[in-house]
Design an enzyme around this catalytic site. Structure first.
Site, short mmCIF file in Angstrom:
data_model
loop_
_atom_site.label_atom_id
_atom_site.label_comp_id
_atom_site.label_asym_id
_atom_site.label_seq_id
_atom_site.Cartn_x
_atom_site.Cartn_y
_atom_site.Cartn_z
N ASP A 72 -5.57 -6.86 5.39
CA ASP A 72 -6.79 -6.17 4.94
C ASP A 72 -7.84 -7.20 4.53
O ASP A 72 -9.00 -7.14 4.97
CB ASP A 72 -6.43 -5.25 3.76
CG ASP A 72 -7.54 -4.27 3.41
OD1 ASP A 72 -8.51 -4.15 4.17
OD2 ASP A 72 -7.43 -3.63 2.35
N ASP B 219 -11.30 -8.79 6.90
CA ASP B 219 -12.71 -8.72 6.45
C ASP B 219 -13.34 -10.11 6.53
O ASP B 219 -14.49 -10.27 6.94
CB ASP B 219 -12.81 -8.21 5.01
CG ASP B 219 -13.05 -6.71 4.94
OD1 ASP B 219 -12.67 -6.01 5.90
OD2 ASP B 219 -13.62 -6.24 3.94
N ASP C 120 -3.03 -17.83 1.63
CA ASP C 120 -4.22 -18.38 0.95
C ASP C 120 -4.78 -19.56 1.74
O ASP C 120 -6.00 -19.66 1.95
CB ASP C 120 -3.89 -18.78 -0.50
CG ASP C 120 -2.66 -19.67 -0.63
OD1 ASP C 120 -1.90 -19.81 0.35
OD2 ASP C 120 -2.47 -20.25 -1.71
N LYS D 197 3.23 -15.29 1.90
CA LYS D 197 3.31 -16.18 0.74
C LYS D 197 4.78 -16.42 0.44
O LYS D 197 5.31 -15.99 -0.59
CB LYS D 197 2.59 -15.55 -0.46
CG LYS D 197 1.07 -15.54 -0.34
CD LYS D 197 0.44 -16.90 -0.68
CE LYS D 197 0.52 -17.18 -2.15
NZ LYS D 197 -0.05 -18.53 -2.46
N TYR E 165 0.82 -1.22 0.00
CA TYR E 165 0.00 0.00 0.00
C TYR E 165 0.85 1.27 0.00
O TYR E 165 0.34 2.35 -0.21
CB TYR E 165 -0.95 0.03 1.21
CG TYR E 165 -2.10 -0.95 1.12
CD1 TYR E 165 -2.15 -1.88 0.10
CD2 TYR E 165 -3.13 -0.93 2.04
CE1 TYR E 165 -3.19 -2.78 0.01
CE2 TYR E 165 -4.18 -1.83 1.96
CZ TYR E 165 -4.19 -2.76 0.95
OH TYR E 165 -5.23 -3.65 0.87
C1 IPM Z 1 -9.45 -0.97 6.09
C2 IPM Z 1 -9.91 -0.30 4.84
C3 IPM Z 1 -8.83 0.67 4.41
C4 IPM Z 1 -7.61 -0.12 4.03
C5 IPM Z 1 -9.24 1.65 3.32
C6 IPM Z 1 -10.48 2.43 3.68
C7 IPM Z 1 -8.11 2.58 2.97
O1 IPM Z 1 -10.22 -1.24 3.87
O2 IPM Z 1 -9.14 -0.28 7.07
O3 IPM Z 1 -9.40 -2.20 6.11
O4 IPM Z 1 -7.51 -0.63 2.92
O5 IPM Z 1 -6.73 -0.25 4.87
MG MG Z 2 -10.24 -3.24 4.60
#
Ligand code: IPM
Ligand code: MG
Length: 368
Positions: A249, A253, A225, A192, A142
């Site tokens: 990230d 989720d 993975d 990985k 990032y």
């Molecule tokens: C998170 C979000 C952020 C990220 C975005 C909003 C920049 O997805 O905090 O997980 O990718 O880190």
């Molecule tokens: Mg995120």
């Protein structure tokens, strides 16, 4: 002694609505617990762009650097989708993380008993789940250079660079091992290493830090993975997972959804210790700005409330009060109080954002 200081950046979408409930709890601490926070407020994200022409004003950045902790709601919305990349709401958040050097992002995924039926997975797979993903937050793909969209011959090429130094890996590894020692003493590191040099280095450094400084912690390694697959197969095999920015990230989720609702999960982003010995810190819900339901009083404020609880624990040395807030949330859920995102297929009548906040306050009152 100075009051503990807090900068509130409610941001966009449902951010201000969920933050309003946290403000009630902050006020509750003043009146019922005798703890007064010096609260300042400012803008981040799209609302900051609307007012200042930038998603994070330099003055706001300076305020964030000066307080004990920052509490953030959410950033982003469709209105800002067409903005130049450098002006997008997300850049404000990324700047905060980067300039405060918040390298260690703690993302707990905890399944509340009252919501175990709510997960898309079978109840026995998720009931009692309590894991934390430690995501490296200030480096990796990032942020790595070179990056950009360039022209090569007669076509464009998009470039991002995955880059990790040993010290960047070492410090987030330490953070994960420290956390594990306060929990079930188990860390699984994910990368990985089979296809990425940065993954090979990641694995080596995590192992070295373990062997030299944390030999008592049970450490394992997994390809990311496979980690994603294991998270949905049997998530209770994990305690603390440590991983890089991109995998963290995605995996966080995934872990969030195991618990039934993204609306429930808090996070802490921690940096190096400040003069008071506490880490630089920013707390925010894992969920986003949810523009589709913004302004309707439907949002679930629990993730933001639990983010404040994490602030009590990690920034204000108020672990008992953090637990008090967490227990209040558990009580409210056990009592069947539900915002719209927590309504099962059988339906029922959801409470509003502010009714949920009031229910948590009532449970806090009852805890005294
Ligand atoms: C998170 C979000 C952020 C990220 C975005 C909003 C920049 O997805 O905090 O997980 O990718 O880190
Ligand atoms: Mg995120």
């Amino acid at each position: 002694m100075a009051n503990p200081s807090l900068l509130i950046l409610a941001g966009d979408g449902i951010g201000p609505e969920v933050m309003a409930e946290v403000k009630k709890i902050i006020a509750w601490f003043g009146t019922r617990r005798g703890v007064t926070f010096d609260v300042s407020e400012d803008l981040v994200g799209g609302c900051a762009f609307d007012k200042y022409g930038t998603p994070l004003h330099d003055d706001t950045m300076a305020m964030a650097q000066a307080v004990d902790a920052v509490l953030l709601g959410a950033v982003g919305g469709p209105k800002y989708d067409k903005l130049d990349f450098s002006l997008k709401p997300e850049r404000g958040l990324l700047r905060l993380r980067k300039e405060m050097d918040l390298y260690s992002n703690l993302r707990p995924a905890q399944c509340f008993d009252a919501l175990a039926d709510f997960s898309s997975l079978k109840k026995e797979v998720v009931a009692g789940l309590d894991i934390v993903i430690v995501r490296e937050l200030t480096s990796g793909v990032y942020f790595g250079e070179p990056r950009g969209i360039f022209t090569e011959g007669n076509e464009r090429v998009g470039i991002n660079t995955q880059r990790y130094t040993e010290s960047e890996i070492a410090r987030v590894a330490r953070s994960a091992f420290e956390l594990a020692r306060r929990r079930a003493n188990k860390v699984c590191s994910m990368e990985k290493a089979n296809v990425m040099e940065s993954g090979i280095l990641w694995r080596e450094v995590v192992q070295e830090i373990h062997d030299k400084e944390y030999p008592d912690v049970d450490l394992s390694h997994m390809y990311a993975d496979n980690g994603a697959m294991q998270l949905v197969r049997w998530p209770k095999q994990f305690d603390v997972i440590v991983t890089d920015n991109l995998f963290g990230d995605v995996l966080s989720d995934c872990a969030a959804m195991l618990t039934g609702s993204l609306g429930m999960l808090p996070s802490a982003s921690l940096g190096a210790p400040m003069a008071n010995g506490r880490p630089k810190a920013l707390y925010e819900p894992v969920h986003g700005s949810a523009p589709d339901i913004a302004g309707q009083g439907k949002a679930n404020p629990i993730a933001c409330i639990l983010s404040f609880a994490m602030a009590l624990r990690y920034s204000f040395n108020m672990g008992d009060d953090a637990t008090r807030v967490e227990k209040a949330v558990e009580k409210v859920l056990a009592d069947g109080v539900r915002t719209a995102d927590l309504m099962g297929p059988e339906g029922g009548k959801p409470v509003s954002t502010s009714q949920m906040g009031d229910a948590v306050i009532a449970a806090l009152d009852a805890s005294l």
